[in-house]
Structures are given as structure tokens and as C-alpha cells.
Design a protein around this motif. Structure first.
Motif, PDB file in Angstrom:
ATOM      1  N   UNK A 140      43.529  44.065  44.913  1.00  0.00           N
ATOM      2  CA  UNK A 140      44.271  43.268  43.762  1.00  0.00           C
ATOM      3  C   UNK A 140      44.058  42.015  44.052  1.00  0.00           C
ATOM      4  N   UNK A 141      44.162  41.385  45.444  1.00  0.00           N
ATOM      5  CA  UNK A 141      44.291  39.991  45.797  1.00  0.00           C
ATOM      6  C   UNK A 141      42.983  39.443  45.495  1.00  0.00           C
ATOM      7  N   UNK A 142      41.721  40.066  45.743  1.00  0.00           N
ATOM      8  CA  UNK A 142      40.370  39.908  45.650  1.00  0.00           C
ATOM      9  C   UNK A 142      40.185  39.457  44.123  1.00  0.00           C
ATOM     10  N   UNK A 143      40.742  40.366  43.310  1.00  0.00           N
ATOM     11  CA  UNK A 143      40.872  40.054  41.847  1.00  0.00           C
ATOM     12  C   UNK A 143      41.237  38.791  41.455  1.00  0.00           C
ATOM     13  N   UNK A 150      36.842  31.021  39.926  1.00  0.00           N
ATOM     14  CA  UNK A 150      36.236  30.802  38.521  1.00  0.00           C
ATOM     15  C   UNK A 150      37.135  29.757  37.620  1.00  0.00           C
ATOM     16  N   UNK A 151      38.358  29.969  37.692  1.00  0.00           N
ATOM     17  CA  UNK A 151      39.058  28.900  37.004  1.00  0.00           C
ATOM     18  C   UNK A 151      38.779  27.363  37.570  1.00  0.00           C
ATOM     19  N   UNK A 152      38.590  27.379  38.858  1.00  0.00           N
ATOM     20  CA  UNK A 152      38.348  26.065  39.578  1.00  0.00           C
ATOM     21  C   UNK A 152      36.896  25.674  38.931  1.00  0.00           C
ATOM     22  N   UNK A 153      35.836  26.661  38.955  1.00  0.00           N
ATOM     23  CA  UNK A 153      34.513  26.203  38.656  1.00  0.00           C
ATOM     24  C   UNK A 153      34.500  25.830  37.028  1.00  0.00           C
ATOM     25  N   UNK A 154      35.227  26.611  36.095  1.00  0.00           N
ATOM     26  CA  UNK A 154      35.496  26.232  34.878  1.00  0.00           C
ATOM     27  C   UNK A 154      36.123  25.116  34.485  1.00  0.00           C
ATOM     28  N   UNK A 155      36.981  24.489  35.357  1.00  0.00           N
ATOM     29  CA  UNK A 155      37.670  23.232  34.985  1.00  0.00           C
ATOM     30  C   UNK A 155      36.968  22.294  35.704  1.00  0.00           C
ATOM     31  N   UNK A 189      45.855  58.640  43.434  1.00  0.00           N
ATOM     32  CA  UNK A 189      44.733  57.684  43.231  1.00  0.00           C
ATOM     33  C   UNK A 189      44.547  56.496  44.128  1.00  0.00           C
ATOM     34  N   UNK A 190      43.408  56.517  44.856  1.00  0.00           N
ATOM     35  CA  UNK A 190      43.278  55.583  45.804  1.00  0.00           C
ATOM     36  C   UNK A 190      42.776  54.317  45.186  1.00  0.00           C
ATOM     37  N   UNK A 191      42.541  53.263  46.129  1.00  0.00           N
ATOM     38  CA  UNK A 191      42.260  51.957  45.615  1.00  0.00           C
ATOM     39  C   UNK A 191      40.717  51.973  45.254  1.00  0.00           C
ATOM     40  N   UNK A 192      40.425  50.805  44.386  1.00  0.00           N
ATOM     41  CA  UNK A 192      38.732  50.811  44.289  1.00  0.00           C
ATOM     42  C   UNK A 192      37.938  51.027  45.180  1.00  0.00           C
ATOM     43  N   UNK A 193      36.692  51.504  44.758  1.00  0.00           N
ATOM     44  CA  UNK A 193      35.815  51.765  45.796  1.00  0.00           C
ATOM     45  C   UNK A 193      35.116  50.713  46.468  1.00  0.00           C
ATOM     46  N   UNK A 194      35.281  49.671  45.685  1.00  0.00           N
ATOM     47  CA  UNK A 194      34.483  48.488  46.138  1.00  0.00           C
ATOM     48  C   UNK A 194      34.962  47.326  45.572  1.00  0.00           C
ATOM     49  N   UNK A 195      34.928  46.038  45.967  1.00  0.00           N
ATOM     50  CA  UNK A 195      35.353  44.783  45.580  1.00  0.00           C
ATOM     51  C   UNK A 195      33.945  44.147  45.263  1.00  0.00           C
ATOM     52  N   UNK A 196      33.730  43.967  43.944  1.00  0.00           N
ATOM     53  CA  UNK A 196      32.330  43.274  43.620  1.00  0.00           C
ATOM     54  C   UNK A 196      32.215  41.943  43.716  1.00  0.00           C
ATOM     55  N   UNK A 197      31.206  41.445  43.935  1.00  0.00           N
ATOM     56  CA  UNK A 197      30.708  40.019  44.189  1.00  0.00           C
ATOM     57  C   UNK A 197      31.414  39.091  43.075  1.00  0.00           C
ATOM     58  N   UNK A 198      31.926  37.873  43.201  1.00  0.00           N
ATOM     59  CA  UNK A 198      32.662  37.024  42.431  1.00  0.00           C
ATOM     60  C   UNK A 198      31.499  36.130  41.869  1.00  0.00           C
ATOM     61  N   UNK A 199      31.233  36.506  40.595  1.00  0.00           N
ATOM     62  CA  UNK A 199      30.278  35.527  39.940  1.00  0.00           C
ATOM     63  C   UNK A 199      30.213  34.323  40.097  1.00  0.00           C
ATOM     64  N   UNK A 200      31.397  33.378  40.281  1.00  0.00           N
ATOM     65  CA  UNK A 200      31.590  32.128  40.280  1.00  0.00           C
ATOM     66  C   UNK A 200      31.050  31.526  41.800  1.00  0.00           C
ATOM     67  N   UNK A 201      30.664  32.522  42.486  1.00  0.00           N
ATOM     68  CA  UNK A 201      30.339  32.253  43.858  1.00  0.00           C
ATOM     69  C   UNK A 201      28.995  32.128  43.805  1.00  0.00           C
ATOM     70  N   UNK A 202      28.245  31.143  44.532  1.00  0.00           N
ATOM     71  CA  UNK A 202      26.890  31.125  44.882  1.00  0.00           C
ATOM     72  C   UNK A 202      26.456  32.394  45.286  1.00  0.00           C
TER      73      UNK A 202
END
Lengths: 202, 291
Positions: A140-143, A150-155, A189-202
């Protein structure tokens, strides 16, 4: 963390003021807080308050934490200790954007606040659910972490190297842990199976 | 025209297929030895920045970490030539054939991790303790001089010595080496006993049993610290090694060896308030054992 509410606060710079070291009891040893660390803590705390997190009444200290914890929350939830030496393992001070760690502290403190506000009801120390709870809060924190970047990049915000390095660290740890079977211990119900890459990061 | 297959043969085939499916299902679901993981409380979660910090100076820093289920220990080192130079990094990954449950360092005189004590459990259920001794290559000055960044140097050599491998004590939750190398302490998971294993050899002895101190059952990690005036101390903490957890149990225990002769003659249980009033929360009260 509501991304839409971050905009008015992105450029906030708060003056260093009134940072005293609290006693930290047997959870760790409080250390003198360097001026840049105190300034970063103030910024992070004020930023989180501005986006709706309840940080009033919480004292933040520079903790030499017992064990390997990067941050610790006192039993009453009123004190959060940050171990800056451990943060440095993930993001060295020379990394652009890491000076004083304000962005990193936003993420780390947010994680601890989830424990305080949501974590301990269903996952108590020493029970099997503790591990499951940690995975859930980490995901949840990763999200929120990615939304923050993303917000920093967008602004047109500042350097994101440190935040992205930290995100990659969490993603790698989490995904490896889940892949190797750690969350198979979760019931229901367990936590998500993975944390995806953050698109805003290179 | 082909004759229809007799009914008894059809029945036999059906039974054979059914039996095969059942057997295959049973076989697939049967856990292999490699499936026997440690108790879930001993599996390290993916905590953000949850690393052990060891040696630390303006020019040299190091951390260690482990992944229980991946059977992996990582040593991360950073070094720079001057306080204004960029850091150079080296990450040494060391695999094991057992699930890693806890790792603790001993630091050398040159701001390096000189040894790691690693504990874990083999898939077949035996707990183990190993002592890993690092041999650092000389800081190479190539022909023509010049500083060689850490990232361009080879990894330190590692010599692994098995200290213990047995099922006798159940799972080991936490270990702590004596900084002077006289013994290693280990806290067991099921029986809640603190044991001492003399080094380099010697029989395991009970340092503290739950029958003597019932509160020991609440302790999750063992740490050796040295107070600047009061001597060596075994600190038993109710917090997890890798994540301090708020909860009802908060008191710590101290076992004090005032003369540092290896005999911990006094035992205390301290609330947070008592910890603070004794001045133990002050970093300056403790000797840095990993300078």
C-alpha cells in the motif's frame, strides 16, 4: 495519500523549529539530530499533515534503533524514530535529491502511520499475521510512493533519483519475498503478488 | 469390424487412470524437503531499509542484510577516497544451503565487518550457526599509483566455519557473538532458552532459561552492548530483529557483566521509564562496538 491535494504544498519549505529529541526507551537510543535531518523531518511531517495525515502529537526522533529497523513506532503511537544510518544504505547522501532525505522520510513515515492507524488491529506482534501485515502495508505504501513520484514529475518538481532508488529497493525486496513464498503464510486474502515498476521512474 | 472392448477391460482402464490421477495428485502435493520453511515468525519480511548497520566512518561504511527464503546474505560496502569524493560501492552476495534466520557482525579495526555469525535452519529441520571470517584484499595501489575505487576491487575472501548443526534446540530465533570472540549466544524459538556456545570449541551451556526467568519467553532478540562505566551487557529485547513492533510487551532485560570476564552476574528487567532514568537511552552511554 491524496495526490490531488499535494499540489499546493509541493513547494513548501518549512523553517527548522522546535525539534527536540524525545526519549525513546528500550526500542532504541535517541541520537542528536543534525540540522539537515531535523529540517527534513520537519518538512516531511508538515507535508504529510498538509495532505491529510494525522501527525499532530507525534514526536519524531533520530533513533539508533535496536535491531535492523529503519523506523520504529512507540507502543503508544506517539513517537516515530528514524534511523538515518539505515536509510543511507538504500540511498547514499550523494544521490541527487537525498540530502536531508525529506522525500524519503515522507514515504517512511507514511508507512509507520499505516501501522499506527491500520496495522495493529489485525496483525499483532508475534502472530503469523504480522508478516502478512507487513507485506500489505509495504504494498500500500509503494502505491502512494509511486503516486508521490508521479506527482513531482508531473508538476516539474525536484530530483527524483533518491525516491526512485528507494522505490526500486522496496519493489525488489517485496517481489522476491512474495515469489519465494513468504505470503503463502497469509490467511484469507493476502497482499498483492507483486509491486509493479513505477512508470515515473527511469 | 473391430470388436467392442470387454467391459472388464474398460473398468480396469478406468480404475488405472483414476489411481494414476490420485497418485499423481498426492505426489505433487507432497512437500519435498525443500518445502520445509522456518516458522513464519522467523521469515524476514521485505521491510524498507531493514538492514543491519555495521562499521561506519567518514570514509568507510558497511551494512548487511539477509533473505530468509532465498537463502541469501548480502554485505554492502561503501568507501570514498576523501570526505568530498563520491562513494564507491560493492555488494557481495553469499548464498547458503539453509534458510537464513539471523545474522550479526563482528567489526574489525579498519572499519570493516571482519566476521559474520549466521544462523538458520536446513530444509530437513536442523538448525545451524556458522562463523564467516572475511579476508580483505590489500588496498591495491597499482603501478603508477592512484586510488582504486572499491567497486573495482575484488570481493573479500570468506571462510565459513560451522559452529553448530543440530535439531536438539529447535529453531534458533536470534544470535549474538561476543565482540571478543569468546562465545556466541543464541536464543531459541520454541523453548525460549538463551544458550552460550563457547568459541572456538566447547559444549553448549544454558545462559538463562525460561524456568528461571519467565519473562524470557517474551524476548525476541539478543544484543551484546558495552556500557561506558557499567561493563558488558546482554540486552534482551521484545522487539523483532528487523522490525520494532509496538505491543503490550515492552520491558527489556539486561544481564550485566561488570568486569567483562564473561560472567553476567546481574539480571534486570526494565520498563521504558526505568531504561530512561538509568540513562540508557543516551547514545553516549554505550561504547560503539562497530566503529
Amino acid at each position: 495519500m491524496s495526490v490531488g491535494r499535494l499540489l499546493p504544498h509541493l513547494a513548501l519549505v518549512f523553517a527548522l523549529s522546535g525539534f527536540a529529541n524525545a526519549q525513546f526507551g528500550s526500542f532504541g537510543k535517541s541520537k542528536p539530530t543534525a540540522p539537515d535531518q531535523a529540517a527534513a523531518l520537519t518538512q516531511a511531517k508538515n507535508f504529510l499533515a498538509a495532505v491529510g495525515e494525522n501527525v499532530s502529537g507525534t514526536t519524531f526522533v533520530n533513533a539508533d534503533a535496536i535491531g535492523n529497523s529503519p523506523a520504529v513506532t512507540s507502543a503508544d503511537g506517539n513517537t516515530i524514530g528514524i534511523d538515518f544510518d539505515r536509510l543511507e544504505a538504500v540511498v547514499p547522501p550523494s544521490t541527487p535529491g537525498a540530502a536531508g532525505h525529506p522525500g524519503l522520510l515522507v514515504v517512511l513515515i507514511y508507512h509507520e502511520l499505516q501501522h499506527r492507524d491500520h496495522g495493529w488491529g489485525s496483525c499483532q506482534t508475534g502472530t503469523p499475521n504480522d508478516l502478512c501485515c507487513e507485506h500489505g502495508i509495504t504494498a500500500a505504501t509503494a502505491q502512494a510512493h509511486c503516486a508521490f513520484i508521479t506527482f513531482i514529475v508531473d508538476n516539474g518538481g525536484g530530483p527524483i533519483d533518491a525516491l526512485c532508488r528507494m522505490y526500486a529497493h522496496v519493489m525488489a525486496k517485496y517481489n522476491a519475498s512474495v515469489a519465494s513464498g513468504a505470503t503463502s503464510h497469509c490467511t484469507g486474502s493476502g497482499p498483492p503478488t507483486s509491486i509493479p515498476p513505477c512508470p515515473a521512474c527511469p | 469390424m473391430a470388436r467392442p472392448m470387454p467391459r472388464y477391460l474398460l473398468t480396469a482402464f478406468a480404475l488405472l487412470i483414476t489411481a494414476s490421477v490420485v497418485l499423481a495428485t498426492v505426489f505433487i502435493q507432497q512437500p519435498t524437503p525443500s518445502d520445509v520453511e522456518p516458522p513464519r515468525e522467523l521469515i524476514k519480511a521485505p521491510i524498507l531499509g531493514s538492514v543491519g548497520k555495521a562499521a561506519r566512518s567518514d570514509l568507510v561504511r558497511s551494512w548487511y542484510d539477509w533473505d530468509t527464503l532465498d537463502k541469501l546474505v548480502t554485505v554492502q560496502r561503501r568507501e570514498r577516497e576523501t570526505t568530498t569524493s563520491a562513494w564507491s560501492e560493492q555488494v557481495q552476495e553469499l548464498t547458503t544451503s539453509y534458510f537464513v534466520v539471523d545474522v550479526r557482525p563482528v567489526c574489525g579495526p579498519n572499519h570493516q565487518i571482519s566476521e559474520l555469525f549466521v544462523t538458520g535452519v536446513y530444509p530437513a529441520g536442523q538448525s545451524c550457526i556458522e562463523r564467516w571470517v572475511f579476508t580483505y584484499p590489500a588496498t591495491a595501489i597499482p603501478v603508477g599509483g592512484g586510488y582504486v575505487p572499491l567497486a573495482q576491487r575484488r570481493f573479500p575472501g570468506v571462510s565459513r566455519q560451522e559452529i553448530l548443526r543440530t535439531s536438539q534446540y529447535g529453531h534458533i530465533r536470534s544470535i549474538e557473538p561476543d565482540p571478543q570472540g569468546r562465545f556466541v549466544l543464541f536464543l531459541t524459538h520454541e523453548q525460549h532458552v538463551l544458550y552460550r556456545k563457547p568459541l572456538p570449541t566447547g559444549d553448549v551451556v544454558v545462559e538463562l532459561a525460561v524456568a528461571t526467568e519467565p519473562y524470557l519467553a517474551q524476548m525476541q532478540q539478543v544484543i551484546i552492548q558495552r556500557h561506558v562505566t557499567q561493563g558488558a551487557m546482554i540486552h534482551l529485547s521484545p522487539a523483532s530483529r528487523w522490525h520494532a513492533s509496538p505491543g503490550a510487551v515492552r520491558d527489556s532485560m539486561l544481564m550485566i557483566d561488570s568486569t567483562n570476564d564473561g560472567v553476567f552476574e546481574t539480571r534486570l528487567r526494565l520498563t521504558d521509564a526505568q531504561w530512561e532514568s538509568a540513562g540508557y537511552q543516551d547514545t553516549a552511554a554505550w561504547v560503539n562496538l562497530c566503529p
